[in-house]
Design an enzyme around this catalytic site. Structure first.
Site, mmCIF file in Angstrom:
data_model
loop_
_atom_site.group_PDB
_atom_site.id
_atom_site.type_symbol
_atom_site.label_atom_id
_atom_site.label_comp_id
_atom_site.label_asym_id
_atom_site.label_seq_id
_atom_site.Cartn_x
_atom_site.Cartn_y
_atom_site.Cartn_z
ATOM 1 N N CYS A 1 0.847 -1.205 0.000
ATOM 2 C CA CYS A 1 0.000 0.000 0.000
ATOM 3 C C CYS A 1 0.874 1.243 0.000
ATOM 4 O O CYS A 1 0.641 2.196 -0.761
ATOM 5 C CB CYS A 1 -0.906 0.020 1.236
ATOM 6 S SG CYS A 1 -1.948 -1.430 1.439
ATOM 7 N N ASP B 1 35.587 18.620 15.157
ATOM 8 C CA ASP B 1 36.007 20.005 15.289
ATOM 9 C C ASP B 1 36.511 20.175 16.720
ATOM 10 O O ASP B 1 36.009 19.528 17.642
ATOM 11 C CB ASP B 1 34.819 20.929 15.024
ATOM 12 C CG ASP B 1 35.094 22.350 15.447
ATOM 13 O OD1 ASP B 1 36.042 22.951 14.910
ATOM 14 O OD2 ASP B 1 34.374 22.851 16.337
ATOM 15 N N ASP C 1 30.066 22.072 15.897
ATOM 16 C CA ASP C 1 29.056 22.901 16.564
ATOM 17 C C ASP C 1 28.945 24.304 15.993
ATOM 18 O O ASP C 1 27.963 25.003 16.254
ATOM 19 C CB ASP C 1 29.374 23.009 18.066
ATOM 20 C CG ASP C 1 30.525 23.968 18.332
ATOM 21 O OD1 ASP C 1 31.556 23.861 17.630
ATOM 22 O OD2 ASP C 1 30.387 24.819 19.217
#
Length: 857
Positions: A16, A442, A640
């Protein structure tokens, strides 16, 4: 183009969902569409200038299903959605049972010696018995008419689904039984007792009714189990209170209002033990707030005037007022719910396998059923034998388990992540994390706190104390806005030192400051600045501080060097532990930073990272990721800042720290709400466990059909006398779906603690990354002098000869001291500052053993 989530009604299997996807993908303006049978939701990105919601509704309706409106945020059902699909199915089961039990009693009772009412028993009442079975079966068909409405409609549209198989199978049994009653009536009218007796054994009303009952009961169990997969969202929804206490600052009055009446800039009051209604900033008062349900952080956070509070968190013990910043769908809670819902209804790449199979599966089953019927007739079996075998194939082949295998695991996995403060945006991200072999961090704000702190105060003049030196330096620096100056000022305030008056302040960019403090001519700055100003007794060598990643600030009073204050961006509390854990998971950990090489290596040494990419401009970070990918590395990027966004977008999987910039969070695939880098390993563990669960589900779904279809078709009938009654086929099909969902629910008990992660990835550690030529330098150096010590974890040692070979190999490398322990499978080495980790691993491997982990002691 904006991605939206809609509810879909009427789906019965993965076929479906595939049909809806194919139909909507043809529409001009649809960029991407994904329909989840498990969550009964559709994720769609479309051009609103070309398509409206009415167009989407019509397209879904033309496929045979119902689009019931856009999701309203905070997990609310849009208008038109049934409140409890499970209760609807429960009613259908109970009503069906009320008619099926007496049907089963009167049809099967005589066969097993159970007496039935006299007006139904005996040879002369066989026709009455058959008609009674018909009358009991018709209500069951009506109660479960949705199966026929959808099944035949999809068959007509040439996109058959699970309901199509059930509708065809039970209709065949019912129609043949009607034909049987006709033949019995013919025999009764012509006094042909043999015909009446013969056809009385060919009634299959009870098969049709019981199949419908079992299928509906299976759907009910499935709905209940699927409901448990969304418990994380339900818990989030329950966080928001339904009322708020508004304060009128003009009248000085309080008024209780519904949450829908709250407006931006309202002042709300929160008392001890209350849930915070929405996002805002505290204007008065203080408290500790439990944000664990939103961030996963179990320790309450202290809040005071100016601090932000999040709607849905719990005020523990204080009283405060706050100004509303966000309401409705803009709140943090609402966005988290929408993010989790979107992830739960998205598809992982592994789901495409099930989708491709389901596209051809149902038509293939219809063909197999038809072939089964024809072959048994050709082999000389009677019509009833051939028909029941064909019906059994149709019933047992329903692809529910196949369709539920992937989405249910994704729903539970993303929900489990949300409960632990790990927000996973898509199923693709959930799957992708487990493939990574390289993780790039980082530095600033990710591994470090992102703001400098005073780390050392070195006195070079006995005429001053540390506090006096800090007091004078902070007084001078209080006029500067430089981050290093702010660190010194903050340190003095922490020690409650009173500042002196300052005059003749001057800042020299890139060098330092000058000022007059308490009649002292103060100079504070770098080595170049102090040298240029001819400071006396300038003999202290601060290179050791620089090697540790610290920035030394030289302090001169009246042209005399009196001290040094070192400032550094300090490590987050668990960064070292996080890095060590990821390395133990055989991930190649790389630190990416714009810092100079000396500072970068100083920080890396503290973290235990040997691969460092330094001197990288922000615009070149994405290029570094691309370079790693060009060497067939599957890269996770953790960052960040705004300057991390391109690298996050470039990485195979990206993770943003929750307190980072909005741009970084938008670009990332996974968000860590707790701002804890330890959660990186938890996200990877969750990914691995979820994918393992999906593979288990797919295996059993395929295995079930591979075994079930031949048995139902009667392939083993002549060899072993083995064939499957349609009733048992229906029971087996229903249980297979429930078993798949139940297996997915096991993820709810997954412990995301980090103690057992090493068992997940036992593969060897990937080789260290090589440096890009222009934008960065990668160093595999290990820093430290002759007193540097490392602990090596070594697999494969079983006796004293093994330890001797390892000891000899390590001494040949040039270490001053080597101690090998067979008991804990490790070695401690001392010295050898120029020996890299890769050289150590290669040497030990040459000796016949494997280094699984290296720790810097």
């Amino acid at each position: 183009m904006e991605k939206k989530v809609y509810e879909i009604e009427g789906m019965s299997c993965t076929a479906c969902a595939s049909a809806i996807e194919r139909n909507l993908a043809k529409l001009d303006g649809v960029e991407d569409v994904s329909v989840s049978y498990a969550s009964e939701k559709m994720n769609i990105r479309f051009d609103e200038n070309k398509l409206t919601e009415n167009d989407l509704e019509k397209a879904v309706a033309s496929t045979g299903y119902k689009l019931v409106g856009k999701n309203q945020g905070l997990g609310k059902k849009p208008e038109g959605v049934k409140n409890d699909h499970g209760s609807q199915l429960r009613k259908r089961v109970l009503y069906s049972l009320a008619f099926t039990l007496p049907l089963l009693y009167i049809s099967m009772g005589p066969m097993i010696g159970i007496p039935i009412p006299g007006f139904l028993s005996g040879h002369t009442n066989l026709l009455i018995l058959a008609i009674t079975q018909l009358l009991l079966t018709i209500p069951v068909l009506i109660i479960n008419r949705d199966i026929y409405n959808i099944g035949f409609k999809m068959l007509y549209k040439r996109t058959p689904n699970m309901d199509s198989l059930i509708a065809v199978g039970t209709s065949a049994a019912f129609i043949y039984s009607i034909f049987t009653i006709y033949m019995m009536a013919y025999g009764f009218g012509n006094r042909m007792d043999d015909m009446i007796m013969e056809f009385s054994h060919n009634l299959y009303f009870e098969s049709a009714a019981i199949i419908l009952l079992l299928i509906t009961f299976g759907k009910y169990l499935e709905a209940r189990a699927k409901g448990r997969t969304s418990e994380a969202i339900k818990k989030l929804i329950e966080l928001q209170p339904q009322t708020a206490l508004r304060f009128d600052p003009i009248e000085g009055t309080e008024q209780e209002i519904s949450i829908e009446e709250v407006r931006k800039d309202d002042i709300l009051i929160v008392k001890p033990g209350w849930k915070i209604p929405t996002d805002g900033n505290i204007t008065e008062g203080f408290s500790s707030v439990d944000e664990s349900m939103l961030t996963g952080e179990s320790i309450p956070v202290d809040k005071a005037s100016g601090d932000r509070v999040i709607g849905g968190s719990l005020n523990k013990n204080g009283y405060f007022k706050f100004k509303v910043l966000r309401t409705g769908e803009d709140t943090t809670l609402s966005q988290i719910i929408q993010l989790v819902e979107s992830a739960q209804s998205s598809k992982a790449p592994i789901a495409r396998l099930a989708d491709r199979i389901s596209l051809y599966f149902v038509p293939a089953v219809l063909l197999i059923s038809a072939v089964t019927f024809v072959v048994w007739i050709a082999l000389g079996q009677d019509f009833v034998f051939a028909l029941t075998s064909a019906i059994a194939v149709l019933v047992i082949s329903c692809p529910c388990a196949l369709g539920l295998a992937t989405p249910t695991a994704i729903m539970v996995g993303t929900g489990k992540g949300a409960e632990n403060g790990i927000l996973i945006k898509t199923g693709e991200a959930l799957e992708g994390a487990h493939k990574a072999d390289t993780i790039v961090f980082d530095k600033t704000g990710t591994l470090t706190k992102g703001e400098p702190d005073v780390t050392d105060i070195i006195l070079l003049d006995d005429n001053f104390t540390e506090d006096e030196l800090l007091k004078i330096a902070a007084s001078a620096e209080s006029n500067s806005e430089h981050p290093l100056s702010e660190a010194i000022v903050r340190k003095a305030r922490e020690k409650s030192l009173a500042f002196y008056d300052v005059s003749e302040f001057q800042a020299i960019p890139g060098k330092g400051i000058t000022a007059v403090v308490n009649q002292i001519n103060v100079l504070i700055g770098n080595k170049v600045f102090i040298t240029e100003n001819n400071v006396q007794d300038f003999s202290y060598d601060a290179d050791l501080l620089s090697d540790q990643g610290k920035t030394p600030l030289y302090i001169s009073f009246n042209k005399k060097l009196v001290g040094i204050i070192s400032v550094a961006d300090t490590l987050k509390e668990r960064s070292r532990e996080a890095v060590s854990l990821l390395q133990s998971m055989s991930l190649d950990v790389i630190m990416l930073t714009g810092d100079n090489k000396r500072t970068a290596l100083g920080i890396a040494k503290k973290l235990g990272i040997t691969n460092v990419i330094s001197d990288v401009f922000p615009e070149n970070k994405a290029q570094v990721i691309k370079e790693l990918q060009s060497r067939n590395k599957n890269v996770i990027m953790v960052g960040d800042g705004i300057n991390d966004a391109p690298a996050l977008a470039q990485a195979n999987t990206s993770i943003a720290i929750g307190n980072g910039s909005d741009i970084a969070i938008e670009a990332a695939d996974i968000i860590l709400m707790k701002n804890d880098v330890m959660d990186v390993s938890k996200a990877i563990k969750l990914s691995k466990s979820t994918i393992r669960n999906i593979k288990q589900n797919l295996f059993w779904a395929f295995f079930y059909n591979i075994i079930g279809i031949p048995v139902a078709a009667g392939v083993f009938y002549y060899s072993f006398g083995l064939r499957l009654d349609p009733i048992f086929a229906a029971a087996a099909m229903s249980l297979s779906s429930v078993s798949v969902v139940t297996n997915a629910l096991r993820l709810k008990g997954l412990k995301l603690d980090t103690g057992s992660l090493t068992s997940i990835c036992p593969s060897p550690l990937p080789a260290g990354a090589k440096a890009p030529d222009k934008s960065a330098t990668i160093s595999n150096e290990t820093n430290g002098g002759k007193e540097m010590m490392k602990k090596l974890y070594i697999e494969g040692m079983t006796c004293g000869h093994c330890t001797a070979r390892v000891e000899k190999a390590l001494k040949e490398l040039g270490f001053d001291e080597v101690t090998v322990s067979l008991e804990d499978k490790s070695a401690v080495v001392k010295g050898g500052s120029d020996i890299s980790d890769s050289d150590i691993k290669a040497k030990v491997e040459d000796a016949g053993y494997e280094v699984t982990k290296i720790e810097l002691l």
